[in-house]
Design an enzyme around this catalytic site. Structure first.
Site, PDB file in Angstrom:
ATOM      1  N   LEU A 287       0.809  -1.226   0.000  1.00  0.00           N
ATOM      2  CA  LEU A 287       0.000   0.000   0.000  1.00  0.00           C
ATOM      3  C   LEU A 287       0.840   1.273   0.000  1.00  0.00           C
ATOM      4  O   LEU A 287       0.297   2.373   0.107  1.00  0.00           O
ATOM      5  CB  LEU A 287      -0.930   0.010   1.221  1.00  0.00           C
ATOM      6  CG  LEU A 287      -2.001  -1.082   1.259  1.00  0.00           C
ATOM      7  CD1 LEU A 287      -2.775  -1.034   2.565  1.00  0.00           C
ATOM      8  CD2 LEU A 287      -2.959  -0.934   0.083  1.00  0.00           C
ATOM      9  N   ARG A 288       2.175   1.120  -0.108  1.00  0.00           N
ATOM     10  CA  ARG A 288       3.017   2.316  -0.097  1.00  0.00           C
ATOM     11  C   ARG A 288       2.673   3.241  -1.259  1.00  0.00           C
ATOM     12  O   ARG A 288       2.671   4.465  -1.120  1.00  0.00           O
ATOM     13  CB  ARG A 288       4.501   1.924  -0.167  1.00  0.00           C
ATOM     14  CG  ARG A 288       5.068   1.423   1.146  1.00  0.00           C
ATOM     15  CD  ARG A 288       6.593   1.505   1.150  1.00  0.00           C
ATOM     16  NE  ARG A 288       7.138   0.883   2.341  1.00  0.00           N
ATOM     17  CZ  ARG A 288       7.664  -0.333   2.386  1.00  0.00           C
ATOM     18  NH1 ARG A 288       7.721  -1.057   1.283  1.00  0.00           N
ATOM     19  NH2 ARG A 288       8.135  -0.831   3.502  1.00  0.00           N
ATOM     20  N   GLY A 289       2.404   2.663  -2.420  1.00  0.00           N
ATOM     21  CA  GLY A 289       2.069   3.474  -3.586  1.00  0.00           C
ATOM     22  C   GLY A 289       0.836   4.318  -3.359  1.00  0.00           C
ATOM     23  O   GLY A 289       0.802   5.516  -3.707  1.00  0.00           O
TER      24      GLY A 289
END
Length: 349
Positions: A287-289
């Protein structure tokens, strides 16, 4: 407001005088506005102004409140940004002296050891006196500032892991012979490198919030302008810097205002859904993006003096936030951003 150039040990090329390389400049400014974006990796050919631009950024950094004579640049009002010693002093109602200093940029040399980066514990003193004696490293100095690693793709992978772990967690822990010391280490990690000398592993690239790609300027007129500017700067640095004083001050004030107003910026739920749709369609792991794209879009909106995110904000930053997260094979090259933008256009239209 006057920028004092007379006291500088080495004149620095003004940020506002840099021609082109808009993608790199935007990524750097957004990280200064919101350090939680997670830093930026800048890859480009030799002689494209990577180091010049990054060092020029230092002149624009605002002042912050720090505890005087504290090696960790502790924030006097935020416990999460304080060293253990300062927290104890405040808990015991001891008086602390507060001062202001500009955000610092710390250079990490390629030959640095883990002890130089993380700090060292004096085991002999700990065993003899029963007290913890810690010699802070570069991570302590970089707390609440910028840590710059030139040629980061040539840095030992283990050291890169240490840097990225500290940048992600905001803490640095040193353990020696059963003795453990931790201190806050929240910094903006900026790396630069030449793709001809090798890329970082995809797992490490993913830990950088943004990825900027820069190339050699092709337009003859721009090349001539860059050469003339550099010639003028080299022949009379102080006069050249003074010519850009007003534009530098305006940009400094714009950054400071954006940092103060960032918490007021909103992004529509529909936009957040579409950002996650893009990440899903591009098969971005984790979920970093999603997080970085949301933060960068809000930082850009704030920089443009708006309290809400518009479609164009997301379009300007989404390639910077996602292009380096598409690569799963270390032998593949990083997407230029066209694939990300195609999916963006498809979903937002």
């Amino acid at each position: 407001m006057i920028i004092e150039v007379q006291k500088q040990d080495r004149p620095v090329f003004p940020f506002t005088a840099i021609v082109g390389q808009e993608e790199m400049k935007l990524a750097l400014l957004l990280n200064v506005i919101d350090p939680k974006i997670g830093g930026v990796m800048i890859m480009g050919d030799r002689g494209t102004g990577k180091s010049t631009t990054i060092r020029a950024l230092v002149e624009l950094l605002p002042e912050i409140q720090v505890v005087a004579n504290d090696p960790f640049n502790s924030d006097p009002s935020d416990p999460d940004l304080m060293s253990e010693e300062i927290r104890d002093k405040i808990k015991n109602c001891e008086k602390i002296e507060i001062t202001y200093q500009k955000i610092e940029m710390i250079d990490l040399p390629l030959g640095a050891t883990e002890d130089r980066v993380c700090g060292t514990i004096d085991i002999e003193k700990a065993l003899r006196d029963g007290t913890k004696s810690f010699e802070p490293g570069l991570l302590a100095k970089a707390h609440r500032g910028i840590l710059y690693v030139d040629e980061v793709n040539l840095l030992d992978d283990h050291l890169v892991d240490v840097l990225l772990d500290a940048a992600a967690s905001g803490w640095n822990t040193v353990e020696r012979e059963g003795i453990s010391i931790s201190h806050p280490a929240r910094f903006i990690l900026i790396g630069s490198g030449n793709p001809e000398e090798g890329e970082l592993r995809p797992q490490l690239l993913d830990r950088f919030g943004m990825h900027a790609q820069i190339g050699t300027v092709k337009e003859p007129e721009l090349r001539v302008q860059i050469v003339e500017q550099r010639t003028d700067f080299d022949s009379s640095p102080m006069n050249f810097i003074s010519n850009y004083n007003n534009s530098q001050v305006q940009l400094m004030e714009k950054i400071e205002q954006a940092r103060q107003n960032l918490s007021k910026v909103t992004i529509d739920y529909d936009f957040r859904i579409k950002i996650s749709q893009i990440c899903s369609e591009l098969n971005v792991d984790g979920l970093r993006g999603d997080l970085v794209t949301n933060r960068a879009a809000k930082a850009l909106a704030c920089f443009e003096n708006r309290s809400y995110v518009v479609r164009e904000d997301i379009g300007r930053i989404i390639s910077l936030c996602l292009r380096h997260r598409l690569r799963t094979d270390p032998l593949e090259s990083i997407d230029s951003g066209s694939k990300v933008y195609e999916v963006f256009e498809h979903i937002f239209n």
